[in-house]
Design a protein around this motif. Structure first.
Motif, mmCIF file in Angstrom:
data_model
loop_
_atom_site.group_PDB
_atom_site.id
_atom_site.type_symbol
_atom_site.label_atom_id
_atom_site.label_comp_id
_atom_site.label_asym_id
_atom_site.label_seq_id
_atom_site.Cartn_x
_atom_site.Cartn_y
_atom_site.Cartn_z
ATOM 1 N N GLU A 296 0.740 -1.101 0.092
ATOM 2 C CA GLU A 296 -0.076 -0.152 0.081
ATOM 3 C C GLU A 296 0.950 1.128 0.161
ATOM 4 N N GLY A 297 0.473 2.234 -0.779
ATOM 5 C CA GLY A 297 1.169 3.441 -0.868
ATOM 6 C C GLY A 297 2.593 3.292 -2.005
ATOM 7 N N THR A 298 2.251 2.485 -2.853
ATOM 8 C CA THR A 298 3.470 2.205 -4.106
ATOM 9 C C THR A 298 3.058 3.138 -5.111
ATOM 10 N N THR A 299 4.064 3.825 -5.722
ATOM 11 C CA THR A 299 3.575 4.816 -6.654
ATOM 12 C C THR A 299 3.710 3.846 -7.892
ATOM 13 N N ALA A 300 3.016 4.545 -8.976
ATOM 14 C CA ALA A 300 3.060 3.841 -10.509
ATOM 15 C C ALA A 300 4.198 3.143 -11.049
ATOM 16 N N PRO A 301 5.271 4.220 -11.106
ATOM 17 C CA PRO A 301 6.713 3.417 -11.544
ATOM 18 C C PRO A 301 7.091 2.189 -10.893
ATOM 19 N N LYS A 302 6.888 2.067 -9.404
ATOM 20 C CA LYS A 302 7.221 1.090 -8.527
ATOM 21 C C LYS A 302 6.393 -0.029 -8.922
ATOM 22 N N ALA A 303 4.990 0.082 -9.185
ATOM 23 C CA ALA A 303 4.091 -1.079 -9.415
ATOM 24 C C ALA A 303 4.465 -1.415 -10.807
ATOM 25 N N ALA A 304 4.862 -0.739 -11.705
ATOM 26 C CA ALA A 304 5.290 -1.041 -13.014
ATOM 27 C C ALA A 304 6.478 -1.894 -12.950
ATOM 28 N N GLY A 305 7.190 -1.758 -11.866
ATOM 29 C CA GLY A 305 8.438 -2.536 -11.795
ATOM 30 C C GLY A 305 8.195 -3.909 -10.960
ATOM 31 N N ALA A 306 6.906 -3.931 -10.330
ATOM 32 C CA ALA A 306 6.609 -5.436 -9.860
ATOM 33 C C ALA A 306 6.514 -6.292 -11.351
ATOM 34 N N ILE A 307 6.207 -5.775 -12.217
ATOM 35 C CA ILE A 307 5.876 -6.467 -13.530
ATOM 36 C C ILE A 307 7.251 -6.809 -14.249
ATOM 37 N N HIS A 308 8.118 -5.842 -14.393
ATOM 38 C CA HIS A 308 9.243 -5.973 -15.150
ATOM 39 C C HIS A 308 10.000 -4.647 -14.982
ATOM 40 N N LYS A 336 -12.943 4.095 -21.450
ATOM 41 C CA LYS A 336 -12.234 5.397 -22.011
ATOM 42 C C LYS A 336 -13.092 6.332 -22.507
ATOM 43 N N GLY A 337 -14.305 6.043 -23.336
ATOM 44 C CA GLY A 337 -14.979 6.722 -24.091
ATOM 45 C C GLY A 337 -15.990 7.394 -23.026
ATOM 46 N N LEU A 338 -16.145 6.789 -21.929
ATOM 47 C CA LEU A 338 -17.008 7.591 -20.902
ATOM 48 C C LEU A 338 -16.012 8.263 -19.920
ATOM 49 N N GLY A 339 -14.783 8.854 -20.262
ATOM 50 C CA GLY A 339 -13.949 9.547 -19.599
ATOM 51 C C GLY A 339 -13.678 8.922 -18.169
ATOM 52 N N LEU A 340 -13.635 7.475 -18.079
ATOM 53 C CA LEU A 340 -13.330 6.840 -16.673
ATOM 54 C C LEU A 340 -11.967 6.620 -16.422
ATOM 55 N N VAL A 341 -11.189 6.659 -17.666
ATOM 56 C CA VAL A 341 -9.931 6.213 -17.530
ATOM 57 C C VAL A 341 -8.972 7.489 -17.413
ATOM 58 N N ARG A 342 -8.128 7.376 -16.492
ATOM 59 C CA ARG A 342 -7.415 8.374 -16.065
ATOM 60 C C ARG A 342 -5.887 8.228 -16.466
ATOM 61 N N SER A 343 -5.190 9.138 -16.967
ATOM 62 C CA SER A 343 -3.744 9.426 -17.177
ATOM 63 C C SER A 343 -2.922 9.696 -15.905
ATOM 64 N N GLU A 344 -2.214 8.655 -15.621
ATOM 65 C CA GLU A 344 -1.524 9.164 -14.204
ATOM 66 C C GLU A 344 -0.074 9.316 -14.554
ATOM 67 N N GLY A 345 0.749 10.073 -13.722
ATOM 68 C CA GLY A 345 2.116 10.095 -13.817
ATOM 69 C C GLY A 345 2.787 9.627 -12.800
ATOM 70 N N LYS A 346 4.175 9.769 -12.725
ATOM 71 C CA LYS A 346 5.216 8.992 -11.577
ATOM 72 C C LYS A 346 4.727 9.353 -10.174
ATOM 73 N N SER A 347 4.010 10.162 -9.784
ATOM 74 C CA SER A 347 3.574 10.350 -8.331
ATOM 75 C C SER A 347 2.421 9.660 -7.954
ATOM 76 N N TYR A 348 1.624 9.115 -8.834
ATOM 77 C CA TYR A 348 0.377 8.546 -8.704
ATOM 78 C C TYR A 348 0.560 7.348 -7.868
ATOM 79 N N VAL A 349 -0.126 7.239 -6.660
ATOM 80 C CA VAL A 349 -0.118 6.113 -5.774
ATOM 81 C C VAL A 349 -1.219 5.213 -6.190
ATOM 82 N N VAL A 350 -0.885 3.699 -6.378
ATOM 83 C CA VAL A 350 -1.752 2.920 -6.820
ATOM 84 C C VAL A 350 -2.729 2.478 -5.783
ATOM 85 N N ARG A 351 -4.003 2.309 -6.202
ATOM 86 C CA ARG A 351 -5.079 1.696 -5.224
ATOM 87 C C ARG A 351 -5.593 0.508 -5.380
#
Length: 362
Positions: A296-308, A336-351
């Motif tokens: 909990e509290g992991t940022t998006a880049p670190k979460a991506a690192g969990a994959i590779h 995406k068409g409903l505007g539900l998909v968000r574009s998040e950067g390096k500071s985003y904390v994954v939920r």
């Protein structure tokens, strides 16, 4: 996550391990039947995967996993090497959390190391041994730092001061997880690798005939440990070990007949996630839907690192939509068409429950 199963001999550790993993670990009616730790990796139950599979159009589900380690029974004096205690304690040091099994049933056919069935006393016996092992570990660390402190390095002196307070805490028979360091001392704690700093869950092993609502031993155990913020989970280890050997259809019928709504595995995993501060996020395509475990509290880049690791190094952005929103929309494109998909950067904390597509440079 790696969860170590500990407890006194003959309380049902290996039986519970078999129930959780479907393994065939030796279950014997004598102490130290387990010498080398048994290990099993099992999928984390998560109903969201099946729903996501329908959304992305795949039949392949890859759940997150948890590793269980069946550690040999500890005895009084383990911190001094009794019962091969030093070897077993080293196995505990390698896990993220402790699942402490205590026996809450009488059975004259199963050898018991105590004078009588007393799950609270059993819990205290193991807890004290872990505390004593931590005291010995800290005293060695203290002696080493004292030699280094002759140059009066501020960092060393700060850690020594904390260790002195921590030793007083432990000598008062309190585990390290209830010790409150100052903000300046917080970074020292993970480096000490203390056994009693690990989160603990207690699995109260009850007989299949037990009425867990009115079980006196279970009630007393719960009422005692709730004040220490320790979760007690009643488990029918022998029944669940039998269930683990059945096929899925037979398992469902057996659980329905026995009135078992939720498996011990599900309860242990969910509580393990909670005490360790873990969450799951998802990725998917037409080939597979995959659940990933992160802190909990992991940022998006670190979460991506969990994959590779390449995903983290080349991270550009994350396209994120919540599980509920994605399922309701019916597809990622629709979301995406409903505007539900968000574009998040390096500071985003994954939920927990985020469905993510990572954009990155190779």
């Amino acid at each position: 996550m790696k969860i170590g199963i500990v407890g006194l001999p003959n309380v049902g550790k290996s039986t519970l391990f078999n129930a959780l993993t479907g393994a065939r670990a030796l279950v014997a009616n004598y102490a130290f039947a387990t010498i080398h730790p048994n290990m099993g990796v099992v999928p984390v139950p998560d109903k969201r995967l099946a729903a996501l599979a329908k959304v992305v159009g795949t039949e392949t589900l890859i759940p997150a996993t948890v590793e269980f380690v069946d550690i040999a029974g500890l005895v009084k004096g383990a911190s001094r090497g009794e019962g091969l205690g030093n070897q077993f304690l080293s196995h505990i040091r390698e896990v993220d959390a402790i699942l402490h099994v205590v026996r809450c049933f009488e059975d004259e056919n199963i050898v018991y190391v105590g004078d009588g069935i007393d799950p609270i006393a059993d819990y205290r016996t193991i807890e004290i041994e872990l505390i004593l092992a931590d005291i010995a570990h800290l005293e060695r660390r203290q002696a080493k730092l004292t030699k280094q402190a002759k140059g009066h390095a501020a960092e060393v002196l700060s850690e020594l001061a904390m260790i002195e307070r921590l030793l007083l805490h432990l000598n008062d028979e309190k585990p390290a997880r209830s010790f409150i360091p100052s903000d300046a001392e917080l970074h020292f704690m993970p480096q000490l690798h203390l056994l009693t700093s690990k989160p603990v869950l207690v699995a109260a092993n009850v007989k299949e005939t037990s009425d867990i609502i009115n079980d006196a031993l279970l009630i007393e155990l719960y009422e005692t440990l709730v004040h220490e913020n320790v979760i007690v989970l009643p488990v029918y280890a022998s029944i669940e070990a039998e269930i683990s050997e059945l096929n899925e259809e037979e398992r469902s019928a057996f659980r329905e007949e026995m009135g078992i709504q939720e498996t011990g595995l599900s309860r242990i995993i969910s509580e393990g996630y909670r005490v360790l501060g873990r969450i799951s996020f998802f990725t998917g395509n037409e080939k597979e839907v995959h659940a990933w475990t992160i802190r909990e509290g992991t940022t998006a880049p670190k979460a991506a690192g969990a994959i590779h690791s390449d995903f983290e190094r080349g991270f550009i952005r994350a396209e994120v939509v919540g599980f509920d929103e994605l399922v309701k929309a019916g597809s990622f494109t629709a979301a995406k068409g409903l505007g539900l998909v968000r574009s998040e950067g390096k500071s985003y904390v994954v939920r927990d429950g985020d469905y993510i597509i990572f954009r990155f440079n190779v």
